[in-house]
Design an enzyme around this catalytic site. Structure first.
Site, PDB file in Angstrom:
ATOM      1  N   LYS A   9      31.797  27.793  39.410  1.00 34.21           N
ATOM      2  CA  LYS A   9      33.174  28.213  39.695  1.00 34.21           C
ATOM      3  C   LYS A   9      33.787  27.402  40.851  1.00 34.21           C
ATOM      4  O   LYS A   9      33.064  26.711  41.587  1.00 34.21           O
ATOM      5  CB  LYS A   9      33.172  29.716  40.000  1.00 34.21           C
ATOM      6  CG  LYS A   9      32.765  30.586  38.803  1.00 34.21           C
ATOM      7  CD  LYS A   9      32.927  32.070  39.131  1.00 34.21           C
ATOM      8  CE  LYS A   9      32.555  32.949  37.953  1.00 34.21           C
ATOM      9  NZ  LYS A   9      32.786  34.391  38.249  1.00 34.21           N
ATOM     10  N   TYR A  49      38.630  34.810  29.667  1.00 37.62           N
ATOM     11  CA  TYR A  49      38.296  36.133  30.215  1.00 37.62           C
ATOM     12  C   TYR A  49      39.081  37.252  29.527  1.00 37.62           C
ATOM     13  O   TYR A  49      39.227  38.328  30.109  1.00 37.62           O
ATOM     14  CB  TYR A  49      38.537  36.159  31.720  1.00 37.62           C
ATOM     15  CG  TYR A  49      37.415  35.543  32.541  1.00 37.62           C
ATOM     16  CD1 TYR A  49      36.138  36.111  32.546  1.00 37.62           C
ATOM     17  CD2 TYR A  49      37.620  34.412  33.322  1.00 37.62           C
ATOM     18  CE1 TYR A  49      35.105  35.568  33.294  1.00 37.62           C
ATOM     19  CE2 TYR A  49      36.589  33.860  34.085  1.00 37.62           C
ATOM     20  CZ  TYR A  49      35.335  34.448  34.068  1.00 37.62           C
ATOM     21  OH  TYR A  49      34.311  33.914  34.815  1.00 37.62           O
ATOM     22  N   ASN A 112      32.101  34.118  43.275  1.00 41.82           N
ATOM     23  CA  ASN A 112      30.652  34.333  43.155  1.00 41.82           C
ATOM     24  C   ASN A 112      29.913  33.161  42.488  1.00 41.82           C
ATOM     25  O   ASN A 112      28.884  33.340  41.844  1.00 41.82           O
ATOM     26  CB  ASN A 112      30.341  35.682  42.495  1.00 41.82           C
ATOM     27  CG  ASN A 112      30.866  35.783  41.079  1.00 41.82           C
ATOM     28  OD1 ASN A 112      31.465  34.845  40.568  1.00 41.82           O
ATOM     29  ND2 ASN A 112      30.615  36.907  40.440  1.00 41.82           N
ATOM     30  N   HIS A 115      29.304  31.486  36.552  1.00 38.86           N
ATOM     31  CA  HIS A 115      29.432  32.354  35.380  1.00 38.86           C
ATOM     32  C   HIS A 115      28.294  32.015  34.439  1.00 38.86           C
ATOM     33  O   HIS A 115      27.900  30.847  34.333  1.00 38.86           O
ATOM     34  CB  HIS A 115      30.762  32.094  34.651  1.00 38.86           C
ATOM     35  CG  HIS A 115      30.794  32.689  33.263  1.00 38.86           C
ATOM     36  ND1 HIS A 115      31.140  33.990  33.033  1.00 38.86           N
ATOM     37  CD2 HIS A 115      30.438  32.162  32.060  1.00 38.86           C
ATOM     38  CE1 HIS A 115      31.021  34.249  31.738  1.00 38.86           C
ATOM     39  NE2 HIS A 115      30.609  33.147  31.117  1.00 38.86           N
ATOM     40  N   GLU A 126      31.463  31.117  23.760  1.00 37.47           N
ATOM     41  CA  GLU A 126      31.880  30.431  24.998  1.00 37.47           C
ATOM     42  C   GLU A 126      31.598  28.928  24.927  1.00 37.47           C
ATOM     43  O   GLU A 126      32.384  28.121  25.436  1.00 37.47           O
ATOM     44  CB  GLU A 126      31.173  31.063  26.204  1.00 37.47           C
ATOM     45  CG  GLU A 126      31.657  32.488  26.461  1.00 37.47           C
ATOM     46  CD  GLU A 126      30.996  33.148  27.660  1.00 37.47           C
ATOM     47  OE1 GLU A 126      31.386  34.287  27.984  1.00 37.47           O
ATOM     48  OE2 GLU A 126      30.094  32.545  28.284  1.00 37.47           O
TER      49      GLU A 126
HETATM   50  P1  GDP Z   1      29.275  38.404  35.429  1.00 36.55           P
HETATM   51  O1  GDP Z   1      28.886  38.354  33.978  1.00 36.55           O
HETATM   52  O2  GDP Z   1      28.102  38.663  36.346  1.00 36.55           O
HETATM   53  O3  GDP Z   1      30.056  37.192  35.874  1.00 36.55           O
HETATM   54  O4  GDP Z   1      30.225  39.664  35.623  1.00 36.55           O
HETATM   55  P2  GDP Z   1      31.372  40.310  34.689  1.00 36.55           P
HETATM   56  O5  GDP Z   1      31.393  39.681  33.325  1.00 36.55           O
HETATM   57  O6  GDP Z   1      31.241  41.785  34.787  1.00 36.55           O
HETATM   58  O7  GDP Z   1      32.721  39.923  35.449  1.00 36.55           O
HETATM   59  C1  GDP Z   1      33.282  38.643  35.330  1.00 36.55           C
HETATM   60  C2  GDP Z   1      33.740  38.168  36.687  1.00 36.55           C
HETATM   61  O8  GDP Z   1      34.802  39.019  37.138  1.00 36.55           O
HETATM   62  C3  GDP Z   1      32.681  38.269  37.798  1.00 36.55           C
HETATM   63  O9  GDP Z   1      31.830  37.173  37.853  1.00 36.55           O
HETATM   64  C4  GDP Z   1      33.537  38.384  39.031  1.00 36.55           C
HETATM   65  O10 GDP Z   1      33.975  37.094  39.463  1.00 36.55           O
HETATM   66  C5  GDP Z   1      34.718  39.194  38.551  1.00 36.55           C
HETATM   67  N1  GDP Z   1      34.517  40.627  38.827  1.00 36.55           N
HETATM   68  C6  GDP Z   1      33.712  41.498  38.174  1.00 36.55           C
HETATM   69  N2  GDP Z   1      33.780  42.730  38.699  1.00 36.55           N
HETATM   70  C7  GDP Z   1      34.670  42.641  39.710  1.00 36.55           C
HETATM   71  C8  GDP Z   1      35.199  43.591  40.629  1.00 36.55           C
HETATM   72  O11 GDP Z   1      34.859  44.775  40.641  1.00 36.55           O
HETATM   73  N3  GDP Z   1      36.104  43.105  41.515  1.00 36.55           N
HETATM   74  C9  GDP Z   1      36.494  41.792  41.540  1.00 36.55           C
HETATM   75  N4  GDP Z   1      37.369  41.396  42.436  1.00 36.55           N
HETATM   76  N5  GDP Z   1      36.016  40.875  40.684  1.00 36.55           N
HETATM   77  C10 GDP Z   1      35.129  41.294  39.792  1.00 36.55           C
END
Ligand code: GDP
Length: 137
Positions: A9, A49, A112, A115, A126
């Site tokens: 990212k 997304y 973070n 991905h 993807e």
């Molecule tokens: P991943 O698969 O570990 O990347 O997590 P997810 O698919 O649940 O979420 C996608 C991305 O959305 C995450 O990597 C974060 O950058 C963001 N994200 C997820 N949950 C949160 C949240 O509660 N708050 C915020 N600000 N960003 C979030």
């Protein structure tokens, strides 16, 4: 043999740790079958997304993902999807296990570092979003 999609990212690209993150994959049995650095457009990020479109953090997530270039890669190996998720660590870097990519390179849940596809089915979708088959080897 399985394939998964990784994105380094904008925060990690800006920090200059592309090489260190790609090394985590190669050092742990994942081959880099394809890779490229690209700047996502807003519509790219919104489409990628789309599954999160209703979540409260969607706009912040899209803004962040287009804030600078990203590196998208196809990782290949045995259980590549799960292996990559293990190397990444928890979504929130504060909860990520020591030694994972997010524990070592991420600041917070918005920025973070990486991905990774969360299922083999999503990995195929993807990968096709970013790469044609002839770019993968
Ligand atoms: P991943 O698969 O570990 O990347 O997590 P997810 O698919 O649940 O979420 C996608 C991305 O959305 C995450 O990597 C974060 O950058 C963001 N994200 C997820 N949950 C949160 C949240 O509660 N708050 C915020 N600000 N960003 C979030």
């Amino acid at each position: 043999m399985e394939r998964t999609l990784s994105i380094i990212k904008p925060d990690a690209v800006a920090k200059g740790v592309i090489g260190k993150i790609l090394d985590r994959f190669e050092s742990n049995g994942l081959k880099i079958a394809a890779t490229k650095k690209i700047q996502l457009t807003r519509s790219d990020a919104e489409a990628f997304y789309a599954i999160h479109a209703e979540r409260p953090f969607f706009n912040d997530l899209v803004d962040f993902m287009i804030s600078g270039p990203v590196v998208v890669s196809v990782l290949e190996g045995e259980k590549a999807m799960a292996k990559n998720r293990e190397l990444m660590g928890a979504t929130n870097p504060k909860e990520a296990e020591a030694g994972t990519i997010r524990a070592d390179f991420a600041e917070n849940i918005d920025a973070n570092a990486v991905h990774g596809s969360d299922s083999v089915e999503n990995a195929a979708i993807e990968i096709a979003f970013f790469f044609s088959e002839r770019e993968i080897s």
